[in-house]
Design a protein around this motif. Structure first.
Motif, mmCIF file in Angstrom:
data_model
loop_
_atom_site.group_PDB
_atom_site.id
_atom_site.type_symbol
_atom_site.label_atom_id
_atom_site.label_comp_id
_atom_site.label_asym_id
_atom_site.label_seq_id
_atom_site.Cartn_x
_atom_site.Cartn_y
_atom_site.Cartn_z
ATOM 1 N N TRP A 1 5.813 -1.614 -3.492
ATOM 2 C CA TRP A 1 4.712 -0.831 -4.064
ATOM 3 C C TRP A 1 4.168 0.172 -3.049
ATOM 4 O O TRP A 1 3.928 1.338 -3.392
ATOM 5 N N PHE A 2 3.996 -0.249 -1.821
ATOM 6 C CA PHE A 2 3.500 0.680 -0.804
ATOM 7 C C PHE A 2 4.496 1.811 -0.564
ATOM 8 O O PHE A 2 4.109 2.962 -0.350
ATOM 9 N N ARG A 3 5.783 1.487 -0.618
ATOM 10 C CA ARG A 3 6.787 2.549 -0.441
ATOM 11 C C ARG A 3 6.706 3.558 -1.583
ATOM 12 O O ARG A 3 6.909 4.758 -1.369
ATOM 13 N N GLU A 4 6.391 3.076 -2.780
ATOM 14 C CA GLU A 4 6.208 3.993 -3.908
ATOM 15 C C GLU A 4 5.016 4.916 -3.688
ATOM 16 O O GLU A 4 4.969 6.025 -4.247
ATOM 17 N N GLN A 5 4.047 4.463 -2.878
ATOM 18 C CA GLN A 5 2.879 5.291 -2.555
ATOM 19 C C GLN A 5 3.181 6.296 -1.433
ATOM 20 O O GLN A 5 2.318 7.073 -1.038
ATOM 21 N N GLY A 6 4.402 6.255 -0.917
ATOM 22 C CA GLY A 6 4.780 7.174 0.146
ATOM 23 C C GLY A 6 4.541 6.645 1.540
ATOM 24 O O GLY A 6 4.678 7.394 2.516
ATOM 25 N N ARG A 7 4.199 5.360 1.657
ATOM 26 C CA ARG A 7 3.960 4.784 2.975
ATOM 27 C C ARG A 7 5.244 4.225 3.564
ATOM 28 O O ARG A 7 6.124 3.729 2.845
ATOM 29 N N ARG B 1 -2.412 -6.062 -5.392
ATOM 30 C CA ARG B 1 -2.492 -4.598 -5.338
ATOM 31 C C ARG B 1 -3.919 -4.118 -5.558
ATOM 32 O O ARG B 1 -4.356 -3.138 -4.928
ATOM 33 N N GLU C 1 -5.903 -1.721 -3.019
ATOM 34 C CA GLU C 1 -6.503 -0.464 -3.487
ATOM 35 C C GLU C 1 -7.994 -0.426 -3.218
ATOM 36 O O GLU C 1 -8.563 0.605 -2.851
ATOM 37 N N ALA D 1 -4.263 2.413 0.273
ATOM 38 C CA ALA D 1 -3.035 2.889 -0.359
ATOM 39 C C ALA D 1 -3.095 4.410 -0.481
ATOM 40 O O ALA D 1 -4.117 4.968 -0.870
ATOM 41 N N ALA D 2 -1.991 5.038 -0.145
ATOM 42 C CA ALA D 2 -1.971 6.506 -0.222
ATOM 43 C C ALA D 2 -2.042 6.952 -1.657
ATOM 44 O O ALA D 2 -1.530 6.304 -2.570
ATOM 45 N N ALA D 3 -2.699 8.055 -1.890
ATOM 46 C CA ALA D 3 -2.810 8.602 -3.256
ATOM 47 C C ALA D 3 -1.463 9.163 -3.685
ATOM 48 O O ALA D 3 -0.673 9.584 -2.871
#
Length: 202
Positions: free
Chosen positions: A28-34, A191, A195, A200-202
């Motif tokens: 999930w964090f990777r999906e946020q670009g982290r 999550r 949040e 978590a990155a936008a």
């Protein structure tokens, strides 16, 4: 501006789904670009391998076992955790020094003393997610996955470990998440906690 690192630890007795939830959270964090670094303790390093071997072959004395955990963790902090956080990455661990407090605490050590020894060199996580489950259900899950309860997973010891984990409730970075529900519901709650912290990155 460089993004700050984020340190999340998932804890709980065996059978609560820590490994599954750690993987889902990392994805999930990777999906946020982290950028995410995943780890577990004991590690796969020399000290961690010694600890893992004793779970099947017979545990060391409480003092020797504790020293191995401290050596393994110090190496983990130096080689993975600290560099990753300094680089602004998300670090997600499956177990950390809170497990040492619980499992070695169940062998007679003072959990507060164990915590102090660890926090002398090991950074406190930004978020500690304690996955909670009653001992009978945890043991049934361990059996259902084809495992047998090893030396770290005896009923009385697990009950004491759970008690120590739950004693951390009330600290601002600690969140207790019941895991009697399915893994999807548990992950959704984790999550939400991440949040709410605003990391978590936008």
């Amino acid at each position: 501006m460089k993004q700050a690192g984020l340190f999340i630890v998932l804890e709980g007795i065996d059978g609560t789904g820590k490994s599954t939830q750690s993987r889902l959270l990392a994805a999930w964090f990777r999906e946020q670009g982290r950028e995410v670094v995943e780890g577990r303790e004991p590690t796969d390093g020399p000290w961690g391998r010694q600890i893992r071997a004793t779970a099947a072959t017979g545990r060391l004395s409480p003092a020797d076992e504790l020293e191995l955990f401290l050596k393994d963790r110090r190496e983990h902090v130096e080689q993975l955790i600290a560099p990753a956080l300094a680089a602004g990455k998300v670090v997600i661990l499956d177990r950390y020094y809170f497990s040492t407090m619980a499992y070695q605490g169940s062998r007679g050590f003072d959990p507060a003393e164990i915590r102090a020894r660890n926090e002398a060199f090991a950074p406190q996580p930004d978020l500690l997610i304690i996955l909670d489950l009653d001992v009978d259900t945890a043991l049934s899950r361990i059996g259902a996955r084809g495992d047998t309860a090893n030396e770290f997973e005896k009923r009385d010891a697990l009950a004491k470990c759970r008690e120590i984990f739950l004693s951390l409730q009330g600290e601002p970075f600690v969140h207790i998440v019941p895991t009697a529900a399915g893994p999807e519901e548990v992950q959704e709650r984790i999550r939400e906690i991440a949040e709410a912290r605003g990391e978590a990155a936008a």
